[in-house]
Design an enzyme around this catalytic site. Sequence first.
Site, PDB file in Angstrom:
ATOM      1  N   LYS A  37       0.799  -1.126   0.058  1.00  0.00           N
ATOM      2  CA  LYS A  37      -0.037   0.108   0.158  1.00  0.00           C
ATOM      3  C   LYS A  37       0.806   1.347  -0.023  1.00  0.00           C
ATOM      4  CE  LYS A  37      -3.362   2.982   0.615  1.00  0.00           C
ATOM      5  NZ  LYS A  37      -4.354   3.437  -0.319  1.00  0.00           N
ATOM      6  N   LYS A  57       0.166  11.432   5.653  1.00  0.00           N
ATOM      7  CA  LYS A  57       0.417  10.541   6.633  1.00  0.00           C
ATOM      8  C   LYS A  57       0.986   9.260   6.163  1.00  0.00           C
ATOM      9  CE  LYS A  57      -2.760   7.641   7.400  1.00  0.00           C
ATOM     10  NZ  LYS A  57      -3.312   6.276   7.104  1.00  0.00           N
TER      11      LYS A  57
HETATM   12  P1  NAP Z   1     -11.632   9.325   8.060  1.00  0.00           P
HETATM   13  O1  NAP Z   1     -12.882   9.583   7.333  1.00  0.00           O
HETATM   14  O2  NAP Z   1     -10.730  10.440   8.450  1.00  0.00           O
HETATM   15  O3  NAP Z   1     -11.786   8.212   9.390  1.00  0.00           O
HETATM   16  C1  NAP Z   1     -10.986   7.915  10.106  1.00  0.00           C
HETATM   17  C2  NAP Z   1     -11.718   6.898  11.250  1.00  0.00           C
HETATM   18  O4  NAP Z   1     -10.707   6.754  12.333  1.00  0.00           O
HETATM   19  C3  NAP Z   1     -12.843   7.518  11.987  1.00  0.00           C
HETATM   20  O5  NAP Z   1     -13.867   6.726  12.262  1.00  0.00           O
HETATM   21  C4  NAP Z   1     -12.362   7.995  13.390  1.00  0.00           C
HETATM   22  O6  NAP Z   1     -13.184   8.217  14.445  1.00  0.00           O
HETATM   23  C5  NAP Z   1     -11.250   7.176  13.402  1.00  0.00           C
HETATM   24  N1  NAP Z   1     -10.165   7.258  14.351  1.00  0.00           N
HETATM   25  C6  NAP Z   1      -9.278   8.224  14.244  1.00  0.00           C
HETATM   26  N2  NAP Z   1      -8.444   8.121  15.390  1.00  0.00           N
HETATM   27  C7  NAP Z   1      -8.705   7.230  16.129  1.00  0.00           C
HETATM   28  C8  NAP Z   1      -8.462   6.792  17.182  1.00  0.00           C
HETATM   29  N3  NAP Z   1      -7.303   7.215  18.084  1.00  0.00           N
HETATM   30  N4  NAP Z   1      -9.236   5.755  18.057  1.00  0.00           N
HETATM   31  C9  NAP Z   1     -10.050   5.268  17.345  1.00  0.00           C
HETATM   32  N5  NAP Z   1     -10.674   5.824  16.138  1.00  0.00           N
HETATM   33  C10 NAP Z   1     -10.021   6.904  15.729  1.00  0.00           C
HETATM   34  O7  NAP Z   1     -10.607   8.502   7.154  1.00  0.00           O
HETATM   35  P2  NAP Z   1     -10.639   7.277   6.042  1.00  0.00           P
HETATM   36  O8  NAP Z   1     -10.691   8.124   4.664  1.00  0.00           O
HETATM   37  O9  NAP Z   1     -11.994   6.610   6.137  1.00  0.00           O
HETATM   38  O10 NAP Z   1      -9.581   6.516   6.165  1.00  0.00           O
HETATM   39  C11 NAP Z   1      -9.347   5.527   6.934  1.00  0.00           C
HETATM   40  C12 NAP Z   1      -8.083   4.505   6.690  1.00  0.00           C
HETATM   41  O11 NAP Z   1      -8.340   4.144   5.130  1.00  0.00           O
HETATM   42  C13 NAP Z   1      -6.955   5.491   6.950  1.00  0.00           C
HETATM   43  O12 NAP Z   1      -5.742   4.731   7.372  1.00  0.00           O
HETATM   44  C14 NAP Z   1      -6.491   5.819   5.292  1.00  0.00           C
HETATM   45  O13 NAP Z   1      -5.311   6.432   5.338  1.00  0.00           O
HETATM   46  C15 NAP Z   1      -7.040   4.505   4.590  1.00  0.00           C
HETATM   47  N6  NAP Z   1      -7.518   4.933   3.181  1.00  0.00           N
HETATM   48  C16 NAP Z   1      -8.432   6.014   2.851  1.00  0.00           C
HETATM   49  C17 NAP Z   1      -8.930   6.042   1.607  1.00  0.00           C
HETATM   50  C18 NAP Z   1      -9.751   7.525   1.199  1.00  0.00           C
HETATM   51  O14 NAP Z   1      -9.691   7.643  -0.127  1.00  0.00           O
HETATM   52  N7  NAP Z   1     -10.337   8.001   2.061  1.00  0.00           N
HETATM   53  C19 NAP Z   1      -8.251   5.219   0.460  1.00  0.00           C
HETATM   54  C20 NAP Z   1      -7.507   4.314   0.812  1.00  0.00           C
HETATM   55  C21 NAP Z   1      -7.017   3.931   2.315  1.00  0.00           C
HETATM   56  P3  NAP Z   1     -13.722   9.694  14.649  1.00  0.00           P
HETATM   57  O15 NAP Z   1     -15.078   9.650  13.759  1.00  0.00           O
HETATM   58  O16 NAP Z   1     -13.984   9.827  16.198  1.00  0.00           O
HETATM   59  O17 NAP Z   1     -12.949  10.824  14.304  1.00  0.00           O
END
Ligand code: NAP
Length: 293
Positions: free
Chosen positions: A166, A234
């Site tokens: 990744k 990140k």
């Molecule tokens: P996001 O919308 O920012 O959501 C992050 C999630 O993590 C939220 O549910 C948040 O909870 C939770 N979180 C953050 N810190 C935490 C902690 N200390 N303890 C428990 N929960 C915590 O991010 P996302 O886009 O869904 O991405 C999630 C993962 O997938 C990341 O690692 C990202 O790099 C990866 N990813 C994202 C994409 C994309 O296009 N978005 C694509 C591929 C991979 P709260 O609601 O409480 O803040």
Amino acid sequence: MQVAFLGLGIMGRPMASSLVKAGHQVTVWNRTPGKEVDGAHIASSPAEAAQGAEVVWMSVSDTKAVESVLFGPQGVESSLQEGMTVVDSSTISPSATRKFAERVRARGTDYVDAPVTGSKTGAENATLTFMIGGDENTVQKLMPLFSAMGKQFFRMGETGKGQAAKLVMNLQIALIYEGFAEALTLATKLGVEADTLLPLIQGSMVRSGVVDYKAPFITKRDFSPNFPLRLMHKDLRLALEAAKEARVKLPGLETVEEIYEMATEDGHENLDYAATLTLLEKWAGVEVKGASA
Ligand code: NAP
């Protein structure tokens, strides 16, 4: 299957929803209450969600978040049982993944890292691509869940190698996008419009999936987050960290990471990573736009 899904962000929520639609029994948990998924039970802690689950699936922001969900107060660890599997679809450090897996395996639970690519639309349409690290038999048993959320599944090897793959994928996306953004900036400065340049790019060997995906957003100047800049930043830091651990020098990535740093200082961290273009535009004194802007 009985699945606990932890983390209902941009990716996690539609992924959990796809599992429900495929007929699985899903219990969800999110750190900040108020997020839910139709047809899923809601738990008040990771430990409660994981009680009695066959599979615990995580999609949270970063390495620290995964550590806290697994091993923090009310974390998954206290509910782990022989025969369960923990799957992590967050993008985090490969070396931390191996440590987490070792601690989880001490409880008789298997651990699979399965980060994704495909962005928000891939999660919403259940067309994600998974890069998987873990035991082959365990991965096979998880196939009904992978298939409910995605279309392509690549097993990269043992635990941690899904995360390694990744990071090198996002390294390429960031560098390809940077090349595209620099080309658009210089072209605009030299008087070639984006709408004129794009068919040439798409009709040549320069064409790429990154350009296919991002060009329509750029020509409309829509920088709303599909993949937020803060998350790409990140991942670039994680790639540099992994490179340092492996004693590998990545000069292109080091430069691009600085651009993400400056874009963050400019307050763009919650926009899409495509907004790194605005920094180049500011330096060049131009604005790239298409007729649809
Ligand atoms: P996001 O919308 O920012 O959501 C992050 C999630 O993590 C939220 O549910 C948040 O909870 C939770 N979180 C953050 N810190 C935490 C902690 N200390 N303890 C428990 N929960 C915590 O991010 P996302 O886009 O869904 O991405 C999630 C993962 O997938 C990341 O690692 C990202 O790099 C990866 N990813 C994202 C994409 C994309 O296009 N978005 C694509 C591929 C991979 P709260 O609601 O409480 O803040």
